[in-house]
Enzyme design. Structure first.
Site, PDB file in Angstrom:
ATOM      1  N   CYS A  10       0.801  -1.244   0.000  1.00 44.02           N
ATOM      2  CA  CYS A  10       0.000   0.000   0.000  1.00 44.02           C
ATOM      3  C   CYS A  10       0.823   1.277   0.000  1.00 44.02           C
ATOM      4  CB  CYS A  10      -0.927   0.026   1.216  1.00 44.02           C
ATOM      5  SG  CYS A  10      -2.191  -1.238   1.155  1.00 44.02           S
ATOM      6  N   SER A  11       2.134   1.201  -0.191  1.00 42.66           N
ATOM      7  CA  SER A  11       2.909   2.446  -0.139  1.00 42.66           C
ATOM      8  C   SER A  11       2.769   3.249  -1.426  1.00 42.66           C
ATOM      9  CB  SER A  11       4.380   2.155   0.174  1.00 42.66           C
ATOM     10  OG  SER A  11       4.921   1.264  -0.778  1.00 42.66           O
ATOM     11  N   GLY A  13       0.800   3.380  -5.755  1.00 38.97           N
ATOM     12  CA  GLY A  13       0.023   2.790  -6.854  1.00 38.97           C
ATOM     13  C   GLY A  13      -1.357   2.257  -6.513  1.00 38.97           C
ATOM     14  N   ILE A  14      -1.652   1.090  -7.062  1.00 37.15           N
ATOM     15  CA  ILE A  14      -2.984   0.502  -6.941  1.00 37.15           C
ATOM     16  C   ILE A  14      -3.312   0.159  -5.482  1.00 37.15           C
ATOM     17  CG2 ILE A  14      -4.439  -1.454  -7.644  1.00 37.15           C
ATOM     18  CD1 ILE A  14      -2.724  -1.595 -10.242  1.00 37.15           C
ATOM     19  N   SER A 145      -3.183  -9.539 -13.708  1.00 30.46           N
ATOM     20  CA  SER A 145      -2.908  -8.653 -14.850  1.00 30.46           C
ATOM     21  C   SER A 145      -3.496  -9.307 -16.086  1.00 30.46           C
ATOM     22  CB  SER A 145      -1.392  -8.499 -15.012  1.00 30.46           C
ATOM     23  OG  SER A 145      -1.075  -7.955 -16.277  1.00 30.46           O
ATOM     24  N   TYR A 158       7.640 -11.834 -16.055  1.00 32.12           N
ATOM     25  CA  TYR A 158       6.514 -11.190 -15.367  1.00 32.12           C
ATOM     26  C   TYR A 158       5.216 -11.917 -15.693  1.00 32.12           C
ATOM     27  CZ  TYR A 158       3.007  -7.717 -14.106  1.00 32.12           C
ATOM     28  OH  TYR A 158       1.908  -7.091 -13.575  1.00 32.12           O
TER      29      TYR A 158
HETATM   30  P1  NAD Z   1       3.678  -0.084  -7.581  1.00 32.40           P
HETATM   31  O1  NAD Z   1       5.113  -0.379  -7.824  1.00 32.40           O
HETATM   32  O2  NAD Z   1       3.255   1.317  -7.382  1.00 32.40           O
HETATM   33  O3  NAD Z   1       3.132  -0.947  -6.359  1.00 32.40           O
HETATM   34  C1  NAD Z   1       3.631  -2.191  -5.977  1.00 32.40           C
HETATM   35  C2  NAD Z   1       3.759  -2.175  -4.475  1.00 32.40           C
HETATM   36  O4  NAD Z   1       4.184  -3.453  -4.004  1.00 32.40           O
HETATM   37  C3  NAD Z   1       4.793  -1.145  -4.020  1.00 32.40           C
HETATM   38  O5  NAD Z   1       4.212  -0.324  -3.036  1.00 32.40           O
HETATM   39  C4  NAD Z   1       5.907  -1.990  -3.470  1.00 32.40           C
HETATM   40  O6  NAD Z   1       6.598  -1.369  -2.407  1.00 32.40           O
HETATM   41  C5  NAD Z   1       5.133  -3.216  -3.000  1.00 32.40           C
HETATM   42  N1  NAD Z   1       5.978  -4.384  -2.763  1.00 32.40           N
HETATM   43  C6  NAD Z   1       6.930  -4.912  -3.554  1.00 32.40           C
HETATM   44  N2  NAD Z   1       7.501  -5.958  -2.941  1.00 32.40           N
HETATM   45  C7  NAD Z   1       6.893  -6.087  -1.737  1.00 32.40           C
HETATM   46  C8  NAD Z   1       7.039  -6.982  -0.645  1.00 32.40           C
HETATM   47  N3  NAD Z   1       7.951  -7.959  -0.650  1.00 32.40           N
HETATM   48  N4  NAD Z   1       6.224  -6.838   0.426  1.00 32.40           N
HETATM   49  C9  NAD Z   1       5.302  -5.860   0.458  1.00 32.40           C
HETATM   50  N5  NAD Z   1       5.134  -4.973  -0.523  1.00 32.40           N
HETATM   51  C10 NAD Z   1       5.926  -5.089  -1.609  1.00 32.40           C
HETATM   52  O7  NAD Z   1       2.896  -0.710  -8.826  1.00 32.40           O
HETATM   53  P2  NAD Z   1       1.324  -1.011  -9.068  1.00 32.40           P
HETATM   54  O8  NAD Z   1       1.081  -0.782 -10.496  1.00 32.40           O
HETATM   55  O9  NAD Z   1       0.471  -0.320  -8.081  1.00 32.40           O
HETATM   56  O10 NAD Z   1       1.300  -2.590  -8.833  1.00 32.40           O
HETATM   57  C11 NAD Z   1       0.409  -3.236  -7.948  1.00 32.40           C
HETATM   58  C12 NAD Z   1       0.001  -4.589  -8.520  1.00 32.40           C
HETATM   59  O11 NAD Z   1      -0.718  -4.382  -9.729  1.00 32.40           O
HETATM   60  C13 NAD Z   1       1.180  -5.514  -8.858  1.00 32.40           C
HETATM   61  O12 NAD Z   1       0.869  -6.820  -8.444  1.00 32.40           O
HETATM   62  C14 NAD Z   1       1.247  -5.441 -10.375  1.00 32.40           C
HETATM   63  O13 NAD Z   1       1.771  -6.615 -10.929  1.00 32.40           O
HETATM   64  C15 NAD Z   1      -0.214  -5.243 -10.720  1.00 32.40           C
HETATM   65  N6  NAD Z   1      -0.452  -4.666 -12.052  1.00 32.40           N
HETATM   66  C16 NAD Z   1       0.092  -3.456 -12.418  1.00 32.40           C
HETATM   67  C17 NAD Z   1      -0.144  -2.956 -13.689  1.00 32.40           C
HETATM   68  C18 NAD Z   1       0.446  -1.656 -14.148  1.00 32.40           C
HETATM   69  O14 NAD Z   1       0.441  -1.411 -15.352  1.00 32.40           O
HETATM   70  N7  NAD Z   1       0.925  -0.792 -13.286  1.00 32.40           N
HETATM   71  C19 NAD Z   1      -0.933  -3.672 -14.591  1.00 32.40           C
HETATM   72  C20 NAD Z   1      -1.483  -4.888 -14.193  1.00 32.40           C
HETATM   73  C21 NAD Z   1      -1.233  -5.367 -12.919  1.00 32.40           C
END
Ligand code: NAD
Length: 312
Positions: A10-11, A13-14, A145, A158
């Site tokens: 939760c730090s 993005g999504i 995804s 990925y």
């Molecule tokens: P993001 O990098 O902003 O968020 C990912 C979060 O996961 C970060 O806050 C990171 O610190 C955290 N994280 C990583 N390793 C961790 C760990 N060991 N323990 C706890 N937290 C950890 O990116 P996002 O786009 O918000 O990604 C969130 C999810 O959405 C991911 O699973 C990603 O695969 C998925 N997703 C993203 C996209 C995209 O285009 N951005 C598309 C499809 C799916």
């Protein structure tokens, strides 16, 4: 009634958007346990949570790569074992991205990605499933995804990690349902977050000496611009994905799969249209290597559709 929702990653993005959206729910349907690996990065979530902080949202430490960290976090919840007041929901969101030619990626980096994207999910589900079974309720929501159902060039590892997540959930969902536990894979297309920025930053500085000149050229001159165009024209905001995640959570009969981006659906439909796999392979090949003009025209049309859709 109130539902307790534990969200990972939760730090930013999504994950951040989902936690904040649930916490600020007007009907106050949720108590959110927003978790992150590094509590030092709580600032943006605290800001987004606003007044809901320490009311409907509490922040806790959880590292998806550590069984003990997950256990400690779940144990610290007051209703860990027998309190049936809350129907528990988990949103497994923490994840890493990785793009590039395979020859340039180390096995260690691939393992780290699987440790987060796949084993992170397996660890969390192992920890909460017994409680959910005892309560005969719960919802396992997983940020997958579109690449969990269909591969994409230079996203080999990925995509493989998200396929692993999909196979895991599809298998588990049957058993879970016997205990009245629901399972949902949320499948976003491109979402404009840190994730995208990090992945491109790594790509720009990537050492491509491990691969041949032609592959390096395809990656730099075809894939990267193509991918950036996709994000610019089809990309959703984390808030849009959060809104749909809330819909999935409140759905009386949540689907096993939910794609968040309607504009991306024609792409994923190719796979189901031809079980031999020739149609999607051929289409992706042509889109990448042959018909740049057709691809640009398609994107322009989708962009237009999006604008028309937005006016409704
Ligand atoms: P993001 O990098 O902003 O968020 C990912 C979060 O996961 C970060 O806050 C990171 O610190 C955290 N994280 C990583 N390793 C961790 C760990 N060991 N323990 C706890 N937290 C950890 O990116 P996002 O786009 O918000 O990604 C969130 C999810 O959405 C991911 O699973 C990603 O695969 C998925 N997703 C993203 C996209 C995209 O285009 N951005 C598309 C499809 C799916």
């Amino acid at each position: 009634g109130t539902r307790r929702v534990l969200v990972t990653g939760c730090s930013s993005g999504i994950g951040l958007a989902v936690a904040a959206r649930l916490a600020k729910d007007e009907l106050r349907r949720f108590k959110v346990v927003a978790t992150m690996r590094d509590l030092g990065k709580r600032g943006p979530l605290e800001k987004a949570a606003g007044d809901s902080l320490n009311k409907t949202l509490e922040i806790k430490q959880l590292d998806a790569c550590s069984e003990s960290s997950i256990r400690e976090c779940v144990n610290s919840l007051p209703d860990r074992r027998y309190d049936v007041k809350y129907s528990a929901v988990i949103v497994n969101n923490a994840g890493l991205g990785m793009i590039g030619p395979l020859e340039c990626q180390s096995i260690d980096a691939m393992k780290e990605l699987f440790d987060t994207n796949f084993f992170g999910l397996a660890r969390l589900v192992k920890e909460v499933l017994p409680d959910m079974k005892r309560r005969q309720s719960g919802h396992i929501v997983v940020m997958s995804s579109v690449m969990g159902t269909q591969g994409l060039i230079f996203n080999d590892v990925y995509s493989a990690s998200k396929f692993a997540v999909e196979g895991f959930c599809e298998s588990l969902a049957v058993q879970a349902l016997k205990f009245n536990i629901k399972t949902t894979l949320v499948e976003p297309g491109p979402v404009v977050t840190e994730f995208e920025r990090k992945v491109y930053e790594d790509a720009e500085s990537m050492d491509l000496s491990g691969t041949d000149k032609e592959t390096a050229k395809i990656f730099r001159e075809i894939y990267l611009p193509y991918s950036k165009k996709m994000f610019a024209s089809l990309g959703q905001t984390p808030e849009e994905v959060a809104e749909q995640t809330v819909k999935v959570i409140t759905d009386k009969e949540p689907p096993l799969r939910h794609q968040t981006n309607r504009l991306y659906m024609p792409m994923t439909a190719l796979k189901h249209a031809d079980p031999t796999g020739r149609l999607p392979l051929d289409s992706f090949y042509k889109m990448t290597f042959k018909h740049d003009k057709v691809f640009n025209a398609t994107l322009a049309m989708l962009h237009l559709l999006k604008r028309i859709g937005g006016k409704k």
